[in-house]
Design a protein around this motif. Structure first.
Motif, PDB file in Angstrom:
ATOM      1  N   GLU A   1       0.838  -1.200   0.000  1.00  0.00           N
ATOM      2  CA  GLU A   1       0.000   0.000   0.000  1.00  0.00           C
ATOM      3  C   GLU A   1       0.873   1.250   0.000  1.00  0.00           C
ATOM      4  O   GLU A   1       0.638   2.194  -0.762  1.00  0.00           O
ATOM      5  CB  GLU A   1      -0.925  -0.031   1.216  1.00  0.00           C
ATOM      6  N   LEU A   2       1.905   1.266   0.833  1.00  0.00           N
ATOM      7  CA  LEU A   2       2.822   2.415   0.874  1.00  0.00           C
ATOM      8  C   LEU A   2       3.549   2.555  -0.460  1.00  0.00           C
ATOM      9  O   LEU A   2       3.684   3.651  -0.992  1.00  0.00           O
ATOM     10  CB  LEU A   2       3.824   2.256   2.008  1.00  0.00           C
TER      11      LEU A   2
ATOM     12  N   LEU B   1      12.421   9.857   4.493  1.00  0.00           N
ATOM     13  CA  LEU B   1      13.472   9.082   3.813  1.00  0.00           C
ATOM     14  C   LEU B   1      14.831   9.307   4.450  1.00  0.00           C
ATOM     15  O   LEU B   1      15.662   8.404   4.479  1.00  0.00           O
ATOM     16  CB  LEU B   1      13.534   9.473   2.329  1.00  0.00           C
TER      17      LEU B   1
ATOM     18  N   VAL C   1       7.488  12.950   3.071  1.00  0.00           N
ATOM     19  CA  VAL C   1       8.172  11.716   2.682  1.00  0.00           C
ATOM     20  C   VAL C   1       9.675  11.955   2.566  1.00  0.00           C
ATOM     21  O   VAL C   1      10.471  11.116   2.985  1.00  0.00           O
ATOM     22  CB  VAL C   1       7.606  11.171   1.356  1.00  0.00           C
TER      23      VAL C   1
ATOM     24  N   LEU D   1       2.623   9.398  -5.678  1.00  0.00           N
ATOM     25  CA  LEU D   1       3.114  10.697  -5.229  1.00  0.00           C
ATOM     26  C   LEU D   1       4.217  11.212  -6.144  1.00  0.00           C
ATOM     27  O   LEU D   1       4.303  12.394  -6.469  1.00  0.00           O
ATOM     28  CB  LEU D   1       3.650  10.553  -3.800  1.00  0.00           C
ATOM     29  N   TRP D   2       5.108  10.319  -6.571  1.00  0.00           N
ATOM     30  CA  TRP D   2       6.281  10.721  -7.329  1.00  0.00           C
ATOM     31  C   TRP D   2       6.081  10.665  -8.842  1.00  0.00           C
ATOM     32  O   TRP D   2       7.011  10.949  -9.592  1.00  0.00           O
ATOM     33  CB  TRP D   2       7.474   9.822  -6.937  1.00  0.00           C
TER      34      TRP D   2
ATOM     35  N   LEU E   1       6.295   7.486   9.026  1.00  0.00           N
ATOM     36  CA  LEU E   1       5.206   8.331   8.533  1.00  0.00           C
ATOM     37  C   LEU E   1       3.990   8.242   9.445  1.00  0.00           C
ATOM     38  O   LEU E   1       3.283   9.228   9.653  1.00  0.00           O
ATOM     39  CB  LEU E   1       4.839   7.924   7.104  1.00  0.00           C
TER      40      LEU E   1
ATOM     41  N   VAL F   1      11.514  14.016   4.219  1.00  0.00           N
ATOM     42  CA  VAL F   1      12.095  14.027   5.570  1.00  0.00           C
ATOM     43  C   VAL F   1      12.158  12.606   6.123  1.00  0.00           C
ATOM     44  O   VAL F   1      13.147  12.183   6.719  1.00  0.00           O
ATOM     45  CB  VAL F   1      11.273  14.938   6.500  1.00  0.00           C
TER      46      VAL F   1
ATOM     47  N   LEU G   1       9.893   3.116   6.829  1.00  0.00           N
ATOM     48  CA  LEU G   1       9.328   4.385   6.385  1.00  0.00           C
ATOM     49  C   LEU G   1       7.876   4.516   6.811  1.00  0.00           C
ATOM     50  O   LEU G   1       7.429   5.584   7.232  1.00  0.00           O
ATOM     51  CB  LEU G   1       9.453   4.507   4.864  1.00  0.00           C
ATOM     52  N   ARG G   2       7.156   3.429   6.721  1.00  0.00           N
ATOM     53  CA  ARG G   2       5.757   3.471   7.128  1.00  0.00           C
ATOM     54  C   ARG G   2       5.626   3.790   8.615  1.00  0.00           C
ATOM     55  O   ARG G   2       4.778   4.606   9.018  1.00  0.00           O
ATOM     56  CB  ARG G   2       5.058   2.151   6.804  1.00  0.00           C
TER      57      ARG G   2
ATOM     58  N   ASN H   1      -2.508  13.779   4.845  1.00  0.00           N
ATOM     59  CA  ASN H   1      -2.202  12.972   3.684  1.00  0.00           C
ATOM     60  C   ASN H   1      -0.707  12.926   3.440  1.00  0.00           C
ATOM     61  O   ASN H   1       0.053  13.750   3.925  1.00  0.00           O
ATOM     62  CB  ASN H   1      -2.912  13.550   2.460  1.00  0.00           C
ATOM     63  N   LEU H   2      -0.326  11.932   2.631  1.00  0.00           N
ATOM     64  CA  LEU H   2       1.073  11.794   2.264  1.00  0.00           C
ATOM     65  C   LEU H   2       1.448  12.947   1.332  1.00  0.00           C
ATOM     66  O   LEU H   2       0.741  13.225   0.363  1.00  0.00           O
ATOM     67  CB  LEU H   2       1.234  10.462   1.532  1.00  0.00           C
ATOM     68  N   ASP H   3       2.545  13.642   1.625  1.00  0.00           N
ATOM     69  CA  ASP H   3       3.003  14.679   0.714  1.00  0.00           C
ATOM     70  C   ASP H   3       4.521  14.542   0.548  1.00  0.00           C
ATOM     71  O   ASP H   3       5.201  13.931   1.376  1.00  0.00           O
ATOM     72  CB  ASP H   3       2.644  16.084   1.211  1.00  0.00           C
TER      73      ASP H   3
ATOM     74  N   ARG I   1       1.338   4.179  -2.927  1.00  0.00           N
ATOM     75  CA  ARG I   1       1.144   5.609  -2.659  1.00  0.00           C
ATOM     76  C   ARG I   1       2.388   6.403  -3.041  1.00  0.00           C
ATOM     77  O   ARG I   1       2.295   7.512  -3.569  1.00  0.00           O
ATOM     78  CB  ARG I   1       0.793   5.822  -1.199  1.00  0.00           C
ATOM     79  N   LEU I   2       3.554   5.832  -2.763  1.00  0.00           N
ATOM     80  CA  LEU I   2       4.794   6.531  -3.148  1.00  0.00           C
ATOM     81  C   LEU I   2       4.881   6.672  -4.663  1.00  0.00           C
ATOM     82  O   LEU I   2       5.251   7.732  -5.179  1.00  0.00           O
ATOM     83  CB  LEU I   2       6.014   5.771  -2.621  1.00  0.00           C
TER      84      LEU I   2
ATOM     85  N   VAL J   1       0.606  10.638   9.371  1.00  0.00           N
ATOM     86  CA  VAL J   1       0.083  10.457   8.019  1.00  0.00           C
ATOM     87  C   VAL J   1      -1.135   9.534   8.067  1.00  0.00           C
ATOM     88  O   VAL J   1      -1.154   8.541   8.786  1.00  0.00           O
ATOM     89  CB  VAL J   1       1.168   9.862   7.100  1.00  0.00           C
ATOM     90  N   ASN J   2      -2.122   9.888   7.281  1.00  0.00           N
ATOM     91  CA  ASN J   2      -3.382   9.146   7.255  1.00  0.00           C
ATOM     92  C   ASN J   2      -3.246   7.870   6.454  1.00  0.00           C
ATOM     93  O   ASN J   2      -2.747   7.871   5.337  1.00  0.00           O
ATOM     94  CB  ASN J   2      -4.453  10.052   6.615  1.00  0.00           C
ATOM     95  N   TRP J   3      -3.685   6.736   7.029  1.00  0.00           N
ATOM     96  CA  TRP J   3      -3.705   5.477   6.299  1.00  0.00           C
ATOM     97  C   TRP J   3      -5.153   5.015   6.198  1.00  0.00           C
ATOM     98  O   TRP J   3      -5.859   5.004   7.183  1.00  0.00           O
ATOM     99  CB  TRP J   3      -2.882   4.402   7.017  1.00  0.00           C
TER     100      TRP J   3
END
Lengths: 256, 185
Positions: free
Chosen positions: A11-12, B127, B123, A19-20, B177, B125, B173-174, B117-119, A15-16, B182-184
């Motif tokens: 899922e992540l 990483l 992300v 996003l990219w 976040l 930061v 990473l999850r 949300n994911l932005d 989404r990544l 971050v909303n899942w």
């Protein structure tokens, strides 16, 4: 790992990817492409000019084109290395004006860095002192000429090229410091200091004051680094063997 | 990658058309790599352009095939990122944080929202808080769009190691976040 356990990761990942999935604007791509092709063309012209000078120099000492080509790949200790250095002196002698002289000394510094990379890749560390002395001399000759050009032609291309190249050289020398034997380190550090110049950094505008900062600073530590394999926040060191190969016949041929 | 091998060989001999084709082939992946690391589209576009100028200037010193060439280009991008952050850390004129911040026009300010949300900035930061090896795999795989095998080739690692790094990197990473709210779904 079960399929269920993989779901959050998948899922992540999805989404990544979403996003990219950003496209650059056509204008940006076109501009970047033009800049890259312009740089490619400039390098090609410089190398043609250097090869032409080498051919002239070789003819002046009654040597053929093959000898000139062989000399261009010579390393310290090779029979033709003296000829290579002689051709560089001819190039300097033919340069007229600060800008042309700066270009010529930058070409020579570039050549010394190529030799450094090759010596490192082939683990011929005994060659480094001579090469690094030549590099430091070239940079020492380059700097006052760059300063002179900056004073009268602040937009000259050689200024941007000089800043860019010296920054690359700093990276090459810093990377090599991680792999050379201890006795080779002082010479490399001196050469790297020469690259960074009196301001202690590479390519920084003169009005920016610089504090003493360790050279391997990564991104500003706004968050604590986790534990894990490798060192977070630092890019991997370059692999010199990817950029150079064992010696062979010169791959470049004279251009028509 | 046979055609890339041929393009690299031609470009090293001074063929501008071949170099242009290499640019077209690799620029999108390099841009997205930088975008993921920087979290800022415009900065990533500028840096991607700088990377390819540097590739043009150093191509005559490159020794290798098409696979090695791609690895080399990403190495240049990584070095340029490191140089950028080092230079930012040294400046005293203004304290500059090169770690991207949440943009002012974000959908909801963090303090006003339980989950967000994911932005890209968040992300980017996140990483920086996982290991370098995990980060490289995630960015090459999901930003640059490289396959597992291609990622392994670029990084010079075995395929099994890349799979493991991807798994651990995504998990780490999850967690990070989630800690940032971050909303899942």
């Amino acid at each position: 790992m079960t399929e269920r356990e993989r779901e959050p990761e998948q899922e992540l990942a999805g989404r990544l990817e979403g996003l990219w999935a950003v496209e650059t604007s056509p204008d940006e791509v076109s501009g970047a492409r033009s800049a890259a092709l312009a740089a490619f063309g400039a390098v090609r012209r410089r190398r043609r000019r250097r090869w032409a000078l080498a051919a002239v120099s070789a003819a002046a000492v009654s040597l053929g084109a093959v000898s000139a080509a062989a000399a261009q790949d010579a390393m310290p200790g090779d029979a033709t290395y003296g000829l290579k250095l002689g051709m560089e002196r001819v190039e300097i002698g033919l340069a007229r004006g600060d800008e042309a002289e700066a270009e010529a000394w930058l070409d020579i510094a570039e050549t010394r860095i190529e030799e450094v990379e090759r010596a490192g890749a082939e683990e011929r560390f005994s060659l480094l002192p001579e090469i690094l002395d030549g590099y430091s001399d070239a940079v020492a000759a380059l700097r006052p000429r760059v300063d002179a050009v900056e004073a009268t032609q602040p937009d000259a291309e050689v200024l941007a090229r000089s800043a860019r190249e010296l920054r690359i050289h700093d990276g090459v020398l810093s990377a090599l410091l991680e792999v050379v034997p201890p006795q080779a380190r002082p010479g490399l550090e001196r050469a790297r200091d020469a690259t960074r110049g009196p301001r202690g950094d590479v390519g920084v505008p003169p009005h920016v004051r610089l504090p003493e900062v360790p050279p391997d600073t990564g991104p500003p530590p706004t968050v604590p680094a986790p534990e894990g394999e490798g060192a977070p926040g630092r890019p991997p060191a370059p692999a010199p063997s990817r950029e150079t190969a064992p010696p062979g016949p010169p791959e470049e041929r004279p251009y028509p | 990658m046979d055609d890339v091998d041929a393009l690299v060989a031609r470009a090293r001999r001074g063929d501008g058309v071949a170099f242009g084709a290499l640019f077209d082939r690799l620029h999108p992946a390099v841009f997205r790599y930088l975008l993921a690391r920087l979290g800022d589209r415009h900065v990533a576009e500028d840096m991607a352009a700088e990377v390819f100028v540097e590739v043009a200037e150093r191509l005559h010193r490159f020794r290798g095939d098409g696979t090695g060439f791609r690895s080399w280009v990403f190495t240049i991008a990584r070095h340029d990122l490191a140089d950028r952050w080092r230079a930012a850390a040294r400046r005293t004129v203004e304290p500059v944080s090169e770690v991207p911040e949440v943009p002012e026009d974000a959908a909801e300010p963090v303090e006003e929202s339980v989950a967000r949300n994911l932005d890209m900035a968040t992300v980017a930061v996140g990483l920086e808080r996982i290991t370098a090896a995990q980060r490289e795999v995630i960015v090459l795989r999901f930003a640059s769009g490289l396959s597992l095998q291609e990622t392994a080739s670029v990084l010079g690692k075995p395929l099994t190691a890349v799979k493991s790094l991807q798994h651990r990197g995504l998990a780490a990473l999850r967690r990070i976040l989630e800690g940032e709210g971050v909303n899942w779904p």
